[in-house]
Design a protein around this motif. Sequence first.
Motif, mmCIF file in Angstrom:
data_model
loop_
_atom_site.group_PDB
_atom_site.id
_atom_site.type_symbol
_atom_site.label_atom_id
_atom_site.label_comp_id
_atom_site.label_asym_id
_atom_site.label_seq_id
_atom_site.Cartn_x
_atom_site.Cartn_y
_atom_site.Cartn_z
ATOM 1 N N MET A 47 37.249 -15.645 -20.326
ATOM 2 C CA MET A 47 38.525 -16.317 -20.485
ATOM 3 C C MET A 47 38.438 -17.192 -21.730
ATOM 4 N N GLY A 48 39.370 -16.992 -22.647
ATOM 5 C CA GLY A 48 39.385 -17.778 -23.869
ATOM 6 C C GLY A 48 39.984 -19.159 -23.645
ATOM 7 N N ASP A 51 44.745 -2.544 -17.960
ATOM 8 C CA ASP A 51 43.660 -2.999 -18.834
ATOM 9 C C ASP A 51 42.770 -4.030 -18.145
ATOM 10 N N GLU A 52 43.372 -4.821 -17.253
ATOM 11 C CA GLU A 52 42.633 -5.878 -16.550
ATOM 12 C C GLU A 52 42.071 -5.388 -15.205
ATOM 13 N N TRP A 53 42.220 -4.111 -14.909
ATOM 14 C CA TRP A 53 41.733 -3.508 -13.656
ATOM 15 C C TRP A 53 42.355 -4.173 -12.422
ATOM 16 N N ASP A 100 48.034 -12.921 -12.794
ATOM 17 C CA ASP A 100 48.612 -12.010 -11.815
ATOM 18 C C ASP A 100 50.081 -12.326 -11.560
ATOM 19 N N GLN A 101 50.422 -13.606 -11.561
ATOM 20 C CA GLN A 101 51.815 -13.997 -11.328
ATOM 21 C C GLN A 101 52.715 -13.527 -12.467
ATOM 22 N N VAL A 127 49.024 -2.490 -10.489
ATOM 23 C CA VAL A 127 49.285 -1.122 -10.965
ATOM 24 C C VAL A 127 49.964 -0.318 -9.865
ATOM 25 N N HIS A 128 49.511 -0.508 -8.636
ATOM 26 C CA HIS A 128 50.132 0.170 -7.489
ATOM 27 C C HIS A 128 51.578 -0.291 -7.312
#
Length: 120
Positions: A1-2, A104-106, A57-58, A111-112
């Motif tokens: 995390m940057g 990209d972030e798995w 995620d949000q 994605v589902h």
Amino acid sequence: MGLAELVLGRRWWAVQVVDRMGLFAGTRRATAIVDLLMWAANTNAVEMQGFGKKRRDQILGWAIIMFHNPTAAEMLARDARVSKEEAVSLLLAMKEAGRKLAADEWLETLVHIASDSDSW
């Protein structure tokens, strides 16, 4: 995390969505989309519970499902000063950008959700 992601959190991810959409930062459309994602992520909507607790995620969750929200389309049309049809088109592009970032972030759950929302 940057450092930027740590300090800016949700806004950083909202900008990543806009960037993935191919919009230039600072344009009226890009700013309206970032503001819309920030507004959605700051609500305590029931839909948010399925996205996860992380700021990333949000934002990505809202980017994926917001195309289905007529209020979002109206707000985007007003703030970006575009037609409602163009606002819906932008929301669909935002959904695809959110899907790609989630992949990209798995983030399998998001994605589902994106795949399921294709039939809405």
